[in-house]
Design a protein around this motif. Sequence first.
Motif, PDB file in Angstrom:
ATOM      1  N   LEU A  47       5.673  38.767 -20.302  1.00 16.42           N
ATOM      2  CA  LEU A  47       6.222  40.113 -20.402  1.00 16.42           C
ATOM      3  C   LEU A  47       5.282  41.023 -21.176  1.00 16.42           C
ATOM      4  N   GLY A  48       4.742  40.531 -22.276  1.00 14.03           N
ATOM      5  CA  GLY A  48       3.821  41.334 -23.067  1.00 14.03           C
ATOM      6  C   GLY A  48       2.502  41.559 -22.365  1.00 14.03           C
ATOM      7  N   GLY A  49       2.154  40.677 -21.442  1.00 16.04           N
ATOM      8  CA  GLY A  49       0.897  40.810 -20.730  1.00 16.04           C
ATOM      9  C   GLY A  49       0.830  41.992 -19.804  1.00 16.04           C
ATOM     10  N   LEU A  50       1.950  42.645 -19.576  1.00 19.28           N
ATOM     11  CA  LEU A  50       1.923  43.833 -18.724  1.00 19.28           C
ATOM     12  C   LEU A  50       1.064  44.926 -19.335  1.00 19.28           C
ATOM     13  N   MET A  51       0.871  44.929 -20.657  1.00 15.91           N
ATOM     14  CA  MET A  51       0.140  46.024 -21.282  1.00 15.91           C
ATOM     15  C   MET A  51      -0.686  45.486 -22.437  1.00 15.91           C
ATOM     16  N   GLU A  52      -1.775  46.176 -22.767  1.00 14.07           N
ATOM     17  CA  GLU A  52      -2.562  45.877 -23.951  1.00 14.07           C
ATOM     18  C   GLU A  52      -2.975  47.184 -24.598  1.00 14.07           C
ATOM     19  N   ALA A  53      -3.222  47.125 -25.900  1.00 10.04           N
ATOM     20  CA  ALA A  53      -3.560  48.352 -26.633  1.00 10.04           C
ATOM     21  C   ALA A  53      -5.003  48.740 -26.373  1.00 10.04           C
ATOM     22  N   ALA A  54      -5.222  50.032 -26.101  1.00 11.19           N
ATOM     23  CA  ALA A  54      -6.580  50.556 -25.982  1.00 11.19           C
ATOM     24  C   ALA A  54      -6.995  51.234 -27.275  1.00 11.19           C
ATOM     25  N   GLN A  55      -6.021  51.787 -28.006  1.00 12.38           N
ATOM     26  CA  GLN A  55      -6.285  52.404 -29.304  1.00 12.38           C
ATOM     27  C   GLN A  55      -5.139  52.007 -30.225  1.00 12.38           C
ATOM     28  N   GLU A  56      -5.443  51.775 -31.477  1.00 19.98           N
ATOM     29  CA  GLU A  56      -4.410  51.351 -32.412  1.00 19.98           C
ATOM     30  C   GLU A  56      -3.793  52.561 -33.096  1.00 19.98           C
ATOM     31  N   GLN A  57      -3.079  53.340 -32.356  1.00 23.26           N
ATOM     32  CA  GLN A  57      -2.425  54.483 -32.943  1.00 23.26           C
ATOM     33  C   GLN A  57      -1.333  54.937 -31.982  1.00 23.26           C
ATOM     34  N   GLY A  58      -0.443  55.774 -32.491  1.00 22.48           N
ATOM     35  CA  GLY A  58       0.570  56.324 -31.622  1.00 22.48           C
ATOM     36  C   GLY A  58       1.955  56.077 -32.164  1.00 22.48           C
ATOM     37  N   SER A  59       2.943  56.656 -31.499  1.00 21.96           N
ATOM     38  CA  SER A  59       4.332  56.487 -31.909  1.00 21.96           C
ATOM     39  C   SER A  59       5.169  56.098 -30.702  1.00 21.96           C
ATOM     40  N   MET A  60       4.612  55.214 -29.863  1.00 21.65           N
ATOM     41  CA  MET A  60       5.337  54.728 -28.702  1.00 21.65           C
ATOM     42  C   MET A  60       5.850  53.320 -28.984  1.00 21.65           C
ATOM     43  N   TYR A  61       7.067  53.040 -28.481  1.00 22.89           N
ATOM     44  CA  TYR A  61       7.697  51.738 -28.682  1.00 22.89           C
ATOM     45  C   TYR A  61       8.157  51.197 -27.337  1.00 22.89           C
ATOM     46  N   MET A  62       8.042  49.878 -27.157  1.00 25.88           N
ATOM     47  CA  MET A  62       8.566  49.210 -25.961  1.00 25.88           C
ATOM     48  C   MET A  62       9.141  47.868 -26.391  1.00 25.88           C
ATOM     49  N   TRP A  63      10.323  47.546 -25.879  1.00 27.06           N
ATOM     50  CA  TRP A  63      10.940  46.283 -26.252  1.00 27.06           C
ATOM     51  C   TRP A  63      11.838  45.788 -25.115  1.00 27.06           C
ATOM     52  N   ILE A  64      12.242  44.537 -25.232  1.00 30.81           N
ATOM     53  CA  ILE A  64      13.216  43.932 -24.325  1.00 30.81           C
ATOM     54  C   ILE A  64      14.469  43.700 -25.150  1.00 30.81           C
ATOM     55  N   ASP A  65      15.590  44.282 -24.708  1.00 34.10           N
ATOM     56  CA  ASP A  65      16.791  44.181 -25.542  1.00 34.10           C
ATOM     57  C   ASP A  65      17.377  42.773 -25.493  1.00 34.10           C
ATOM     58  N   ALA A  66      18.285  42.521 -26.422  1.00 38.19           N
ATOM     59  CA  ALA A  66      18.818  41.170 -26.604  1.00 38.19           C
ATOM     60  C   ALA A  66      19.503  40.641 -25.346  1.00 38.19           C
ATOM     61  N   ASN A  67      20.234  41.510 -24.635  1.00 39.23           N
ATOM     62  CA  ASN A  67      20.935  41.047 -23.434  1.00 39.23           C
ATOM     63  C   ASN A  67      19.951  40.580 -22.368  1.00 39.23           C
ATOM     64  N   GLN A  68      18.873  41.366 -22.141  1.00 44.50           N
ATOM     65  CA  GLN A  68      17.880  40.959 -21.159  1.00 44.50           C
ATOM     66  C   GLN A  68      17.132  39.706 -21.626  1.00 44.50           C
ATOM     67  N   ALA A  69      16.858  39.605 -22.922  1.00 43.41           N
ATOM     68  CA  ALA A  69      16.173  38.424 -23.446  1.00 43.41           C
ATOM     69  C   ALA A  69      17.012  37.168 -23.241  1.00 43.41           C
ATOM     70  N   ARG A  70      18.316  37.305 -23.394  1.00 43.93           N
ATOM     71  CA  ARG A  70      19.192  36.140 -23.195  1.00 43.93           C
ATOM     72  C   ARG A  70      19.114  35.635 -21.758  1.00 43.93           C
ATOM     73  N   VAL A  71      19.062  36.562 -20.796  1.00 40.44           N
ATOM     74  CA  VAL A  71      18.962  36.174 -19.383  1.00 40.44           C
ATOM     75  C   VAL A  71      17.615  35.526 -19.094  1.00 40.44           C
ATOM     76  N   LEU A  72      16.552  36.077 -19.710  1.00 36.97           N
ATOM     77  CA  LEU A  72      15.199  35.606 -19.393  1.00 36.97           C
ATOM     78  C   LEU A  72      14.860  34.282 -20.056  1.00 36.97           C
ATOM     79  N   ILE A  73      15.129  34.167 -21.357  1.00 39.08           N
ATOM     80  CA  ILE A  73      14.633  33.007 -22.100  1.00 39.08           C
ATOM     81  C   ILE A  73      15.708  32.292 -22.899  1.00 39.08           C
ATOM     82  N   GLY A  74      16.965  32.751 -22.816  1.00 38.54           N
ATOM     83  CA  GLY A  74      18.040  32.058 -23.498  1.00 38.54           C
ATOM     84  C   GLY A  74      18.160  32.359 -24.971  1.00 38.54           C
ATOM     85  N   PHE A  75      17.361  33.275 -25.493  1.00 42.02           N
ATOM     86  CA  PHE A  75      17.437  33.667 -26.896  1.00 42.02           C
ATOM     87  C   PHE A  75      17.953  35.090 -26.976  1.00 42.02           C
ATOM     88  N   GLU A  76      19.053  35.309 -27.661  1.00 35.75           N
ATOM     89  CA  GLU A  76      19.649  36.634 -27.715  1.00 35.75           C
ATOM     90  C   GLU A  76      19.094  37.397 -28.918  1.00 35.75           C
TER      91      GLU A  76
END
Length: 360
Positions: A24-53
């Motif tokens: 999932l994290g491999g979809l993107m990589e940082a080109a510059q170490e700065q910014g105020s953008m956030y991306m995450w997978i919420d607990a409900n989706q994580a539970r479906v994907l990997i069994g950890f809520e």
Amino acid sequence: INQGMAFRTPDVQLHLKTCFLLLLGGLMEAAQEQGSMYMWIDANQARVLIGFEEDILIVSEGKMAPFTHDFRKAQQRMPAIPVNIQHVNFTWQATDQAEYFYEFQTLRSLDKDIMDDPTVNVPLLGSVPHKASVVQVSFPCRGDQDGVAAFEVTILVMDAGGNIILRTPHNAIFFKTCQKAKCPGGCRSGGYCNERQVCECQDGFYGVHCEKALCSPRCLNGGLCMSPGVCICPPGYFGPSCERANCSTTCLNGGTCFHPGKCICAVGFEGSRCELSKCQQPCRNGGKCTGRNKCKCSKGYHGDLCSKAVCEPSCGAHGTCVEPNRCQCRDGWHGRHCNKTLKKLKQKLNTLKLQHVEKR
């Protein structure tokens, strides 16, 4: 998938969790170490994907989470996305007043006999919302045969100046396991087979297999398909498929209108209309502005403004480089590199004259 996870040992669960996080994290990589953008997978989706809520933070303040740093090395041991997972939901948000723009450059299946091209539930071009919003990436198995399909998802995220903040790693390939659908003939165009063994289609598609499109090409930028071939466009967009931005301002100096009222500027320019050069003084001798008061000089010149000529080797202490590889010597000196004195030249001439007289 939770039932399956319940029978696995903690070590196996941890391994699967690590692999899926890298996927999932491999979809993107940082080109510059700065910014105020956030991306995450919420607990409900994580539970479906990997069994950890639990929430899985992928990008924080424009920086990638540490678990993604080994993506390239781990890619070979990544599991394929299981049969019963048809899509992955990411949540993203730009905080404060920062403006970020994204572009899905590639959504491509490399095994189209098994899986159609991946789809997303957002326009292929747009701005990262300031409110937390879900981006869904779907994997439409064709239902014609079993197998593992390779696919690419390439996305860029840029700041208001057109600088790339995040991007998909180069040559990143992912995998999806597909089996024959219960619905005879399979479901296409992102549709899925429900418990009644009937295809449920995404908006804008219909038919037994979701093979018919109400609007083809589909309505972009949040446009609504109201009837076959007719898109109702949101404010700021127009065109048969709402593919064009209605820019009230003209972007200057090679800038491109990326969003209503927003310009992506060419290298070396900034401003709401790309009207400002990043170099307070213009670059000279054919140099080009590449950043804040930074000039990229043409061959033969150097310096902050490309105003200084380059002589190789140098003109030494008795000359000045006035043009590429041309020295201007001080009084009393001569030669290509101003390393010879006129006194020595006169002595040499006198010697030659004496030799000539003696021979006569």
